[in-house]
Write an enzyme that holds these catalytic residues in place. Sequence first.
Site, PDB file in Angstrom:
ATOM      1  N   ARG A  86       1.038  -1.391  -0.131  1.00 16.41           N
ATOM      2  CA  ARG A  86       0.032   0.026  -0.204  1.00 16.41           C
ATOM      3  C   ARG A  86       0.729   1.248   0.374  1.00 16.41           C
ATOM      4  O   ARG A  86       1.589   1.263   1.240  1.00 16.41           O
ATOM      5  CB  ARG A  86      -1.473  -0.184   0.902  1.00 16.41           C
ATOM      6  CG  ARG A  86      -1.981  -0.680   1.000  1.00 16.41           C
ATOM      7  CD  ARG A  86      -2.575  -0.355   2.677  1.00 16.41           C
ATOM      8  NE  ARG A  86      -3.323  -1.280   2.420  1.00 16.41           N
ATOM      9  CZ  ARG A  86      -4.121  -2.053   2.835  1.00 16.41           C
ATOM     10  NH1 ARG A  86      -3.088  -2.724   4.049  1.00 16.41           N
ATOM     11  NH2 ARG A  86      -4.681  -3.552   3.029  1.00 16.41           N
ATOM     12  N   ARG A 121      -3.431  -2.693   9.363  1.00 10.04           N
ATOM     13  CA  ARG A 121      -3.183  -1.939   7.476  1.00 10.04           C
ATOM     14  C   ARG A 121      -1.645  -0.827   7.086  1.00 10.04           C
ATOM     15  O   ARG A 121      -1.348   0.210   7.279  1.00 10.04           O
ATOM     16  CB  ARG A 121      -4.032   0.258   7.412  1.00 10.04           C
ATOM     17  CG  ARG A 121      -4.320   0.200   6.056  1.00 10.04           C
ATOM     18  CD  ARG A 121      -5.551   1.572   5.927  1.00 10.04           C
ATOM     19  NE  ARG A 121      -5.556   1.541   4.489  1.00 10.04           N
ATOM     20  CZ  ARG A 121      -5.878   1.097   3.593  1.00 10.04           C
ATOM     21  NH1 ARG A 121      -7.019   0.018   3.722  1.00 10.04           N
ATOM     22  NH2 ARG A 121      -5.842   1.922   2.610  1.00 10.04           N
ATOM     23  N   GLU A 144     -12.309  -6.292   6.126  1.00  6.43           N
ATOM     24  CA  GLU A 144     -11.908  -6.695   5.040  1.00  6.43           C
ATOM     25  C   GLU A 144     -10.680  -7.554   4.959  1.00  6.43           C
ATOM     26  O   GLU A 144     -10.079  -7.303   5.235  1.00  6.43           O
ATOM     27  CB  GLU A 144     -12.334  -5.709   4.130  1.00  6.43           C
ATOM     28  CG  GLU A 144     -11.989  -7.023   2.688  1.00  6.43           C
ATOM     29  CD  GLU A 144     -11.449  -6.265   1.410  1.00  6.43           C
ATOM     30  OE1 GLU A 144     -10.829  -6.542   0.607  1.00  6.43           O
ATOM     31  OE2 GLU A 144     -11.506  -5.256   1.317  1.00  6.43           O
ATOM     32  N   SER A 170     -12.230 -10.115  -0.510  1.00  4.69           N
ATOM     33  CA  SER A 170     -13.553  -9.657  -1.798  1.00  4.69           C
ATOM     34  C   SER A 170     -13.643 -10.318  -2.800  1.00  4.69           C
ATOM     35  O   SER A 170     -11.792 -11.153  -3.414  1.00  4.69           O
ATOM     36  CB  SER A 170     -12.068  -8.183  -2.223  1.00  4.69           C
ATOM     37  OG  SER A 170     -13.257  -7.388  -2.907  1.00  4.69           O
ATOM     38  N   ARG A 196      -4.703  -9.550   9.210  1.00  3.11           N
ATOM     39  CA  ARG A 196      -6.262  -8.972  10.123  1.00  3.11           C
ATOM     40  C   ARG A 196      -6.937  -9.769  10.044  1.00  3.11           C
ATOM     41  O   ARG A 196      -7.459  -9.594  11.238  1.00  3.11           O
ATOM     42  CB  ARG A 196      -7.228  -8.085   8.451  1.00  3.11           C
ATOM     43  CG  ARG A 196      -6.532  -6.686   8.108  1.00  3.11           C
ATOM     44  CD  ARG A 196      -7.427  -6.235   7.855  1.00  3.11           C
ATOM     45  NE  ARG A 196      -7.193  -5.038   7.380  1.00  3.11           N
ATOM     46  CZ  ARG A 196      -7.873  -3.680   6.054  1.00  3.11           C
ATOM     47  NH1 ARG A 196      -8.718  -4.048   5.945  1.00  3.11           N
ATOM     48  NH2 ARG A 196      -7.401  -2.571   6.634  1.00  3.11           N
TER      49      ARG A 196
END
Length: 173
Positions: free
Chosen positions: A8, A23, A95, A98, A137
């Site tokens: 990210r 994150r 999340e 996905s 996560r």
Amino acid sequence: FAYTPCYRKEAGSHRADERGMIRGHQFNKIEMFQYTLPELSEGAFEELVNKAERLVRGLGLHHQVSKLAAQDCSASMGKTYDIEIWIPSMNDYKEVSSCSNAYDYQARRGNIRFRRKNSRKIELAHTLNASGLATSRVLPAIVEQYQQQDGSVIIPEVLRKWMGGRDRLIPKK
């Protein structure tokens, strides 16, 4: 499928309460792909959603499946469902997978076609993808959802064979 280390650009800046593993700059996942006939694409989508949800269910984690609004889907996806796990310390779902159906969008760009046997007509395939579980996560969710009053953490049944058969992690004093 493919193993994908992901990165990210905006790590840690999405929301002030998202720090650490939730994150981070890098996260890892298994990506699942399917190419299918147009008439089989909805069934293939449900299969991918079920596979991803089965992983979370197997860990015994509290979770939900959310259908994304069109505005929240990427431009190339016709439909996306997120599998989200409960992170108690954040009082929120995050999340971890996905699942998306791009229908023929990606096939048009990649010229992914097939020929029907009966009519010999050339058509575009439908493409689908889903992430396995974002481990960065899942681990905090396991710790938080399985932590006991004494600080120990019960290891989900499906993981015990990789943990030397132990049923819990006990903090050092």
